[in-house]
Scaffold this motif. Structure first.
Motif, PDB file in Angstrom:
ATOM      1  N   GLY A 135      64.182 -66.908 -57.260  1.00  0.00           N
ATOM      2  CA  GLY A 135      63.287 -67.826 -56.548  1.00  0.00           C
ATOM      3  C   GLY A 135      63.880 -68.227 -55.209  1.00  0.00           C
ATOM      4  O   GLY A 135      65.099 -68.328 -55.068  1.00  0.00           O
ATOM      5  N   HIS A 136      63.022 -68.418 -54.235  1.00  0.00           N
ATOM      6  CA  HIS A 136      63.530 -68.710 -52.879  1.00  0.00           C
ATOM      7  C   HIS A 136      62.486 -69.363 -51.987  1.00  0.00           C
ATOM      8  O   HIS A 136      61.292 -69.277 -52.243  1.00  0.00           O
ATOM      9  N   PHE A 137      62.977 -69.994 -50.942  1.00  0.00           N
ATOM     10  CA  PHE A 137      62.196 -70.288 -49.748  1.00  0.00           C
ATOM     11  C   PHE A 137      62.410 -69.115 -48.792  1.00  0.00           C
ATOM     12  O   PHE A 137      63.434 -68.426 -48.871  1.00  0.00           O
ATOM     13  N   HIS A 138      61.522 -68.935 -47.874  1.00  0.00           N
ATOM     14  CA  HIS A 138      61.814 -68.010 -46.782  1.00  0.00           C
ATOM     15  C   HIS A 138      62.698 -68.736 -45.778  1.00  0.00           C
ATOM     16  O   HIS A 138      62.552 -69.942 -45.557  1.00  0.00           O
ATOM     17  N   GLN A 139      63.649 -67.978 -45.221  1.00  0.00           N
ATOM     18  CA  GLN A 139      64.527 -68.551 -44.215  1.00  0.00           C
ATOM     19  C   GLN A 139      63.676 -69.103 -43.059  1.00  0.00           C
ATOM     20  O   GLN A 139      63.931 -70.193 -42.572  1.00  0.00           O
TER      21      GLN A 139
ATOM     22  N   ALA B  28      54.458 -67.126 -44.547  1.00  0.00           N
ATOM     23  CA  ALA B  28      53.760 -67.085 -45.833  1.00  0.00           C
ATOM     24  C   ALA B  28      53.915 -65.713 -46.491  1.00  0.00           C
ATOM     25  O   ALA B  28      54.618 -64.826 -45.969  1.00  0.00           O
ATOM     26  N   GLU B  29      53.276 -65.550 -47.627  1.00  0.00           N
ATOM     27  CA  GLU B  29      53.394 -64.301 -48.387  1.00  0.00           C
ATOM     28  C   GLU B  29      52.187 -64.155 -49.306  1.00  0.00           C
ATOM     29  O   GLU B  29      51.574 -65.160 -49.683  1.00  0.00           O
ATOM     30  N   TYR B  30      51.852 -62.912 -49.657  1.00  0.00           N
ATOM     31  CA  TYR B  30      50.853 -62.651 -50.696  1.00  0.00           C
ATOM     32  C   TYR B  30      51.503 -61.963 -51.889  1.00  0.00           C
ATOM     33  O   TYR B  30      52.361 -61.083 -51.700  1.00  0.00           O
ATOM     34  N   TYR B  31      51.114 -62.357 -53.084  1.00  0.00           N
ATOM     35  CA  TYR B  31      51.484 -61.656 -54.319  1.00  0.00           C
ATOM     36  C   TYR B  31      50.188 -61.152 -54.968  1.00  0.00           C
ATOM     37  O   TYR B  31      49.178 -61.860 -54.941  1.00  0.00           O
ATOM     38  N   PHE B  32      50.273 -59.969 -55.573  1.00  0.00           N
ATOM     39  CA  PHE B  32      49.140 -59.395 -56.304  1.00  0.00           C
ATOM     40  C   PHE B  32      49.625 -58.977 -57.686  1.00  0.00           C
ATOM     41  O   PHE B  32      50.576 -58.193 -57.802  1.00  0.00           O
TER      42      PHE B  32
ATOM     43  N   ALA C 248      58.476 -72.703 -51.880  1.00  0.00           N
ATOM     44  CA  ALA C 248      59.390 -71.891 -52.687  1.00  0.00           C
ATOM     45  C   ALA C 248      58.598 -71.193 -53.777  1.00  0.00           C
ATOM     46  O   ALA C 248      57.579 -71.728 -54.249  1.00  0.00           O
ATOM     47  N   HIS C 249      59.046 -69.979 -54.180  1.00  0.00           N
ATOM     48  CA  HIS C 249      58.284 -69.223 -55.169  1.00  0.00           C
ATOM     49  C   HIS C 249      59.190 -68.444 -56.110  1.00  0.00           C
ATOM     50  O   HIS C 249      60.265 -67.980 -55.721  1.00  0.00           O
ATOM     51  N   ARG C 250      58.711 -68.329 -57.347  1.00  0.00           N
ATOM     52  CA  ARG C 250      59.458 -67.653 -58.419  1.00  0.00           C
ATOM     53  C   ARG C 250      58.458 -67.058 -59.399  1.00  0.00           C
ATOM     54  O   ARG C 250      57.432 -67.670 -59.704  1.00  0.00           O
TER      55      ARG C 250
END
Ligand code: F6R
Ligand code: ZN
Length: 181
Positions: free
Chosen positions: A83-87, A92-96, A130-132
């Motif tokens: 799990g992380h934040f982006h530096q 942003a980001e997309y997950y599928f 943050a995402h995991r």
């Protein structure tokens, strides 16, 4: 020219690869709640593999990668990504969701949100979040991610407090346990 390809059922890139990296139990010191259970597992036990398509590390470029998160538990806690934040927090980001059933944990300003991830699910991860991934299922969880090549990963910021919830086994299912500081 031929495009790159992905087998949607397995999440495996069939052409155009890339860089592959597997994270093992031994690499995730202090991540799981149950230290004794973590110690008891062979350090080389694979937790997840990320396959990334190459792109130049430049402003405007996009990276794309598939995470394969294996099923399993450390004590009562299900396998999860670090799990992380982006530096670059504003990126942003997309997950599928491609394969298996799992959870995407999002945390922004201390607020946690869990989204179910499944084949066909689409997840927008906003800036400053943050995402995991967590796999409370019995099969491999595979998800495609697309993010700015310049985003970077900040794992440090979550080292002290971690995320606000842990996903623990509860009978045949799971429950979210709120963490108290
Ligand atoms: C990229 C991204 C994913 C993760 C991958 C592994 O920004 O979010 O590709 O990097 O799921 O998780 P971490 O990086 O947290 O070990
Ligand atoms: Zn990310």
């Amino acid at each position: 020219r031929m495009p790159r390809q992905i087998d949607l059922a397995s999440g495996q890139f069939t052409a155009g690869v890339l860089h592959e990296h597997t994270t093992t139990v031994g690499m995730l010191t202090g991540l799981f709640a149950d230290q004794a259970a973590w110690q008891a597992l062979p350090a080389g036990t694979p937790l997840y593999t990320v396959a990334i398509l190459p792109a130049p590390q430049q402003e405007g470029e996009l990276l794309s990668g598939v995470t394969h998160l294996y099923p399993g538990r450390v004590g009562r806690e299900f396998y999860m990504t670090r799990g992380h934040f982006h530096q670059r927090r504003e990126q942003a980001e997309y997950y599928f969701g491609l394969r298996g059933r799992g959870l995407l944990l999002l945390q922004q300003a201390g607020q946690c949100v869990l989204e179910p991830l499944f084949p066909g699910s689409v997840h927008y991860i906003p800036p400053f979040t943050a995402h995991r991934l967590i796999n409370p299922g019995s099969g491999t969880l595979s998800a495609l991610a697309v993010w700015p090549a310049t985003a970077g990963h900040d794992y440090q910021a979550l080292q002290a407090q971690g995320f606000g919830v842990r996903i623990m086994a509860d009978g045949d299912g799971w429950q979210a346990e709120v963490q108290h500081a």
